[in-house]
Every structure is written in C-alpha cells, then in structure tokens.
Scaffold this motif. Structure first.
Motif, PDB file in Angstrom:
ATOM      1  N   VAL A   1     -47.461  23.036 -74.680  1.00  0.00           N
ATOM      2  CA  VAL A   1     -47.365  23.327 -76.105  1.00  0.00           C
ATOM      3  C   VAL A   1     -46.148  24.204 -76.318  1.00  0.00           C
ATOM      4  O   VAL A   1     -45.998  25.217 -75.634  1.00  0.00           O
ATOM      5  N   PRO A   2     -45.240  23.865 -77.224  1.00  0.00           N
ATOM      6  CA  PRO A   2     -44.064  24.707 -77.460  1.00  0.00           C
ATOM      7  C   PRO A   2     -44.476  26.130 -77.804  1.00  0.00           C
ATOM      8  O   PRO A   2     -45.441  26.354 -78.524  1.00  0.00           O
ATOM      9  N   VAL A   3     -43.731  27.094 -77.293  1.00  0.00           N
ATOM     10  CA  VAL A   3     -44.108  28.487 -77.462  1.00  0.00           C
ATOM     11  C   VAL A   3     -44.104  28.919 -78.920  1.00  0.00           C
ATOM     12  O   VAL A   3     -44.754  29.879 -79.297  1.00  0.00           O
ATOM     13  N   SER A   4     -43.373  28.212 -79.770  1.00  0.00           N
ATOM     14  CA  SER A   4     -43.254  28.623 -81.168  1.00  0.00           C
ATOM     15  C   SER A   4     -44.484  28.297 -81.998  1.00  0.00           C
ATOM     16  O   SER A   4     -44.570  28.697 -83.150  1.00  0.00           O
ATOM     17  N   VAL A   5     -45.449  27.565 -81.452  1.00  0.00           N
ATOM     18  CA  VAL A   5     -46.615  27.197 -82.242  1.00  0.00           C
ATOM     19  C   VAL A   5     -47.910  27.629 -81.562  1.00  0.00           C
ATOM     20  O   VAL A   5     -48.954  27.048 -81.783  1.00  0.00           O
ATOM     21  N   ILE A   6     -47.845  28.647 -80.727  1.00  0.00           N
ATOM     22  CA  ILE A   6     -49.025  29.069 -79.975  1.00  0.00           C
ATOM     23  C   ILE A   6     -49.973  29.872 -80.841  1.00  0.00           C
ATOM     24  O   ILE A   6     -49.570  30.836 -81.482  1.00  0.00           O
ATOM     25  N   GLY A   7     -51.213  29.438 -80.894  1.00  0.00           N
ATOM     26  CA  GLY A   7     -52.393  30.155 -81.316  1.00  0.00           C
ATOM     27  C   GLY A   7     -52.280  31.197 -82.402  1.00  0.00           C
ATOM     28  O   GLY A   7     -51.379  31.204 -83.213  1.00  0.00           O
ATOM     29  N   ARG A   8     -53.205  32.121 -82.359  1.00  0.00           N
ATOM     30  CA  ARG A   8     -53.317  33.122 -83.408  1.00  0.00           C
ATOM     31  C   ARG A   8     -52.997  34.523 -82.896  1.00  0.00           C
ATOM     32  O   ARG A   8     -53.082  35.483 -83.650  1.00  0.00           O
ATOM     33  N   ARG A   9     -52.646  34.660 -81.633  1.00  0.00           N
ATOM     34  CA  ARG A   9     -52.215  35.953 -81.093  1.00  0.00           C
ATOM     35  C   ARG A   9     -50.918  35.764 -80.323  1.00  0.00           C
ATOM     36  O   ARG A   9     -50.758  34.803 -79.565  1.00  0.00           O
ATOM     37  N   ARG A  10     -49.999  36.688 -80.510  1.00  0.00           N
ATOM     38  CA  ARG A  10     -48.675  36.555 -79.933  1.00  0.00           C
ATOM     39  C   ARG A  10     -48.121  37.942 -79.638  1.00  0.00           C
ATOM     40  O   ARG A  10     -48.451  38.906 -80.327  1.00  0.00           O
ATOM     41  N   ALA A  11     -47.277  38.057 -78.614  1.00  0.00           N
ATOM     42  CA  ALA A  11     -46.750  39.369 -78.226  1.00  0.00           C
ATOM     43  C   ALA A  11     -45.313  39.255 -77.743  1.00  0.00           C
ATOM     44  O   ALA A  11     -44.933  38.264 -77.113  1.00  0.00           O
ATOM     45  N   VAL A  12     -44.530  40.283 -78.027  1.00  0.00           N
ATOM     46  CA  VAL A  12     -43.188  40.458 -77.479  1.00  0.00           C
ATOM     47  C   VAL A  12     -43.180  41.763 -76.695  1.00  0.00           C
ATOM     48  O   VAL A  12     -43.530  42.825 -77.236  1.00  0.00           O
ATOM     49  N   LEU A  13     -42.817  41.686 -75.410  1.00  0.00           N
ATOM     50  CA  LEU A  13     -42.768  42.846 -74.536  1.00  0.00           C
ATOM     51  C   LEU A  13     -41.328  43.047 -74.100  1.00  0.00           C
ATOM     52  O   LEU A  13     -40.717  42.148 -73.516  1.00  0.00           O
ATOM     53  N   CYS A  14     -40.788  44.236 -74.357  1.00  0.00           N
ATOM     54  CA  CYS A  14     -39.377  44.500 -74.090  1.00  0.00           C
ATOM     55  C   CYS A  14     -39.237  45.778 -73.279  1.00  0.00           C
ATOM     56  O   CYS A  14     -39.693  46.847 -73.706  1.00  0.00           O
ATOM     57  N   GLY A  15     -38.607  45.669 -72.095  1.00  0.00           N
ATOM     58  CA  GLY A  15     -38.358  46.836 -71.251  1.00  0.00           C
ATOM     59  C   GLY A  15     -36.881  46.921 -70.900  1.00  0.00           C
ATOM     60  O   GLY A  15     -36.315  45.972 -70.356  1.00  0.00           O
TER      61      GLY A  15
END
Length: 383
Positions: free
Chosen positions: A100-114
C-alpha cells in the motif's frame, strides 16, 4: 485491546506491558530481549482459540463464496466495494494488497526526526537513539504500522530521508496529507532548538525554531513555518501530538496556549494567542524544558544513557500507565527525570509521600502547549 501482563526488562529493569501470548519482548529503551515465562494453562487456552478461529475462518469463507456465487453479476453490472450501503448483500471477498503506498496509510501516522550534526562542534549522538526508541515504542506498544512511520536521520541511506530543512518540511506535509476527522498524527523531533528575540516596525516577539542538519546554509525551521505546515492544516476532529526533545523549543509549533503546572499538580494556561495562530483539530506539544533549561541525556534514566531524558521519560510514562491524563503524564515525566538525576528510584504508594521531599525540582521540566485549553487532569492522552 488484548490482555497484557507486567514483567521487568532483563536489561534495564523497566516495567514492560507484555501480551499474554508473547514468547519474548525487546525493550524499547535498552533493546535487551527478555524471555517471557509461559503458563501451561495459557498454551492450552491458546490452542483452543486457534482451533475455534480456524473453524470460524472456514465458515466465513464458505458463506462469502456462496453469496458471491448466488449474486452471479453479469458483465458491466454494479460491483459492491468496501464500505457501508443500504443493501443487504455482502461484498465479495477480495485479497489484501501486497503493498500500500505510504501516502494513503490508515488513520494513524508519524514522522520521527533525529539530527545528530555529526562532524560539528554541536554533535548530538543521542538523537538517532531517540528516534529508534520512539519507533519501537510506536510499533510494539501503540501498534502503528511500519509503513505509516516516516523516519529522517543522518543514518538513512535514502537522500530524501536525511533531516535537511527541505526534507523535514516535506515530511510534515506528508504527515497531514489526506488527514481527516478521527485521525491521530505524531511528530517527534530530537536535536537542537533555538529561541531568538526579534524586533520590527510592528512587532516584537521571540522566534523559536529547530535546527536541521543543513541549518548553516538553509537556516532554522521557524515556529511559524511548522505551524503553517501542520497545525493550520489539521482538520476538525483530528489530533496531532508533537514530542520535541530539544532545548529552547518550548513552543516551537507556535501554539496559542502554554500550560504551567507545579509539582502539586496545580496548573494555569498562559494565553499567547496574540502572537500565534491555530485552527482545526487539537494540537498538543510536549517539549523538553523551559528556555533557561537544557534538554539533557537520560543520565541513568532507565539505565539508557544513549537517549534523551525527555524521550525516555515520555515512553516510560505512557508504558507504565496507559490511559493516563495529560496531568499525570507531565508529573510522571518530571519525577522520572528527577529520580534519574538523584539516583533514587521509587515505586509503590510510599513514592507519592516522599517524592516531593527528595525531588523538589526536576533538572528539566517538560512543558505542555496546546491549540486549545482543557482540563489536564481529566483529559486522557490518546495517541
């Protein structure tokens, strides 16, 4: 939610919430693998459930096939899809897509930046560890899908996953893309922040920002840029939680309200709406510390010195008390950091009686900012 039980990590001794059917579990803080003792009675129950589930799956498959065959749609006839309608017919069984393309995933999403700023005088190696801890926590405690989490660190081979200013802003746009009411978003940043006072013809205010890896060329990611990218894009009914482990970034999302809470739990909302803007869904920022404090390493917190104190204390607080209020979360984080600093660890009911005497003030005190005011002692944290 499936039943769970508590065990201690064999490495750092933090309390872990373990599903009853788990054989082993990897700690999200120290990465140690702990073997989970098995109960013979549980094995018997599990076998019975598996047998029942196999029978049920076969029954559903047979019924679905029979219904699909009875419908026998002709070419060009209407095909039922997923969703709800007014008809009584069941939709045909369809195979799940393998990707499934990452741009249409589910109802929860996260961006983690270090951002570790390697090769500079401001290197910060804990940032990558913070992202790894948070990623494991989201996957194995909160149950997010791997393809609904976007990670940006200097360790990533893909150049679009390096934590540059352009890549971070693009990731934030992806975070809110297609967001709708009921969705839950998470933005975690570990690195350096900045707070500067500026004066102009019509305004005087502090600008807060985050340092990307290419800040010497591209500059800061300023609070109003972040606000415009994700806060103003959040629709009604959606939630966004930002966990920022950086100094000088107490309100780096440019939110209108900052919560002040003392160690007794009394709190007051400060109104900063004259310099900030927000609209749409609920945005909550949990930041490391006051501007005059420093976002430190864990310093023994959970026996994991390679990670940030704020990130570790957040993970510990949510794992130890699922369904806690925002007030409980903040106090638990402060006490955890204070205990790590003093080297004295407390548990049980006696802890609530002596913590104030042992820890009159945490070396850094995580802060809460929000797009709206609420009762922090009744509103439950929902990630």
């Amino acid at each position: 939610m499936s039943a769970r039980r508590d065990i201690r990590c064999s490495g750092c001794m933090v309390q872990l919430k373990v599903p009853l059917d788990a054989r082993t579990i990897r700690c999200s803080v120290c990465y140690s693998i702990t073997r989970v003792p098995r109960d013979p009675l549980l094995d018997h129950v599990e076998d019975s459930i598996n047998q029942s589930w196999g029978f049920f799956k076969g029954l559903v498959t047979n019924v679905s096939a029979a219904v699909a065959a009875s419908l026998n749609p002709s070419p060009g006839a209407h095909q039922y899809g997923y969703g709800y309608g007014h008809g009584s017919h069941l939709p045909p069984v369809r195979p799940h897509p393998t990707h499934v393309p990452v741009s249409v995933i589910g109802r929860r999403r996260a961006v983690l930046c270090g951002v570790s700023y390697r090769g500079t005088t401001h290197s910060l190696e804990r940032s990558v560890s913070d992202v790894r801890c948070m990623n494991y926590f989201l996957l194995h405690t909160l149950g997010l899908r791997d393809d609904s989490i976007l990670i940006l660190t200097e360790d990533e081979a893909d150049p679009t996953r390096k934590p540059t200013k352009a890549n971070i802003l693009t990731a934030l746009q992806w975070l809110v893309q297609g967001c709708k009411s009921g969705d839950s978003l998470i933005f975690h940043f570990s690195g350096h922040g900045s707070r500067q006072f500026i004066t102009g013809d019509r305004t005087e205010r502090y600008i807060e920002g985050l340092f990307p890896v290419d800040h010497e060329v591209q500059g800061l990611i300023e609070d109003q840029e972040i606000n415009a990218a994700i806060v103003r894009q959040l629709p009604q009914g959606a939630r966004l939680h930002a966990i920022v482990d950086a100094s000088h970034a107490r309100n780096v999302l440019g939110l209108p309200y900052i919560c002040r809470i003392n160690r007794e739990g009394y709190y007051l909302w400060e109104d900063h709406s004259y310099t900030t803007s927000s609209q749409g869904g609920l945005t909550v920022l949990i930041s490391s510390c006051e501007d005059y404090e420093t976002a430190a390493n864990s310093s023994g917190l959970l026996r994991s010195p390679a990670a940030g104190a704020m990130t570790c204390s957040f993970i510990q607080a949510v794992q130890n008390e699922p369904g806690a209020t925002y007030g409980r979360l903040l106090l638990a984080m402060r006490y955890a950091i204070g205990e790590a600093k003093s080297g004295v660890y407390l548990s049980g009911t006696i802890a609530s009686l002596v913590r104030k005497a042992l820890h009159p003030k945490s070396p850094q005190e995580p802060l809460l900012s929000s797009s709206e005011k609420f009762d922090i002692h009744s509103k439950t944290l929902m990630l």
